[in-house]
Design an enzyme around this catalytic site. Structure first.
Site, PDB file in Angstrom:
ATOM      1  N   GLY A   8       0.801  -1.233  -0.050  1.00  0.00           N
ATOM      2  CA  GLY A   8      -0.199  -0.030   0.067  1.00  0.00           C
ATOM      3  C   GLY A   8       0.813   1.365  -0.145  1.00  0.00           C
ATOM      4  N   TYR A 152     -14.984  -3.136  10.623  1.00  0.00           N
ATOM      5  CA  TYR A 152     -13.699  -2.730  10.654  1.00  0.00           C
ATOM      6  C   TYR A 152     -12.563  -2.786  11.755  1.00  0.00           C
ATOM      7  CZ  TYR A 152      -9.755   0.707  10.421  1.00  0.00           C
ATOM      8  OH  TYR A 152      -8.592   1.443  10.516  1.00  0.00           O
TER       9      TYR A 152
END
Length: 251
Positions: A8, A152
């Protein structure tokens, strides 16, 4: 020359880590879904710091791509000293009974399974060399569950648990594992969570001086430079105006 792999790497914490380690003279393996951003970052950092960068464009959610692309890098690049498992994100913010299943799958596949897919390729290389340092980017949400965070929070709690498991299983091989759990940090995080709604994203940090991506990169870099016998296992990092996942002092 030491090698660091950052997932990422095209934005946020990952990009800041790439810039920090490049400035320190590390050669980098950078992964991300956006090939053009990777190429731009490669060109910039190589020109500025005289290092070598191996850009790998793939989605960590794709196990076959991770195994094929990362698993077949040249032998010289496999001597990875530091792995930063940064790829991840939050998608949506809603009561669990109203949750979007596609959002759930994206978070589970990226935050948990993607981290595992990448680590599964890299860990045997570290074990063979009996050295290495793995950083798993979690979240304060993995320590305390907040309203509408449900899935999450669950994925980041899993990152915390996986980090603990790695630390145990890799202990005999001299491999360090550090979990880093940021609080409020202003990156693309909220913009992604709110699906591009810039106002909602900005409101998350209203009245705060939040962490920056560079703050987290500095912390990771510091931890990685400690003597070989020293390992910082777990860090929860917040801005001064945040006490935990619930309490803020907004000005």
């Amino acid at each position: 020359m030491a090698i660091i792999l950052i997932t990422g790497a095209t934005a946020g914490f990952g990009k800041a880590c790439a810039e920090k380690y490049a400035a320190a003279g590390y050669n980098l393996i950078l992964t991300g879904r956006r090939a053009e951003r990777l190429k731009t970052l490669q060109t910039t950092l190589e020109a500025q710091h005289g290092i070598k960068i191996l850009p790998l464009a793939f989605d960590v959610r794709d196990q076959e791509a991770v195994a094929k692309v990362l698993g077949n890098i040249p032998l010289a690049w496999q001597a990875i000293d530091i792995l930063v498992n940064n790829a991840g994100g939050a998608n949506g913010l809603s009561p669990i009974q109203e949750g979007d299943v596609e959002d759930w799958n994206t978070m589970i596949d990226t935050n948990i399974k993607g981290l595992l897919y990448v680590s599964r390729v890299v860990m045997p290389w570290m074990v063979a060399r009996q050295q290495g340092h793995i950083f798993n980017i979690g979240s304060i949400a993995g320590k305390q569950v907040y309203a509408k965070g449900n899935v999450y929070c669950a994925t980041k709690a899993a990152v915390d648990a996986i980090s603990q498991g790695m630390r145990i299983d890799l202990l005999p091989y001299g491999i360090k594992v550090t979990g880093v759990h940021p609080g409020a940090a202003e990156t693309e995080f909220s913009l992604v969570r709110f699906k591009g709604d810039a106002q909602k994203a900005a409101d998350v940090y209203k009245g705060l001086t939040p962490l920056t991506a560079e703050d987290i990169a500095d912390i990771i870099f510091y931890c990685s430079q400690l003597p070989r016998h020293v390992c910082i296992n777990d860090l929860v990092v917040t801005p001064l105006q945040q006490a935990n996942a619930f309490y803020y002092d907004r000005k």
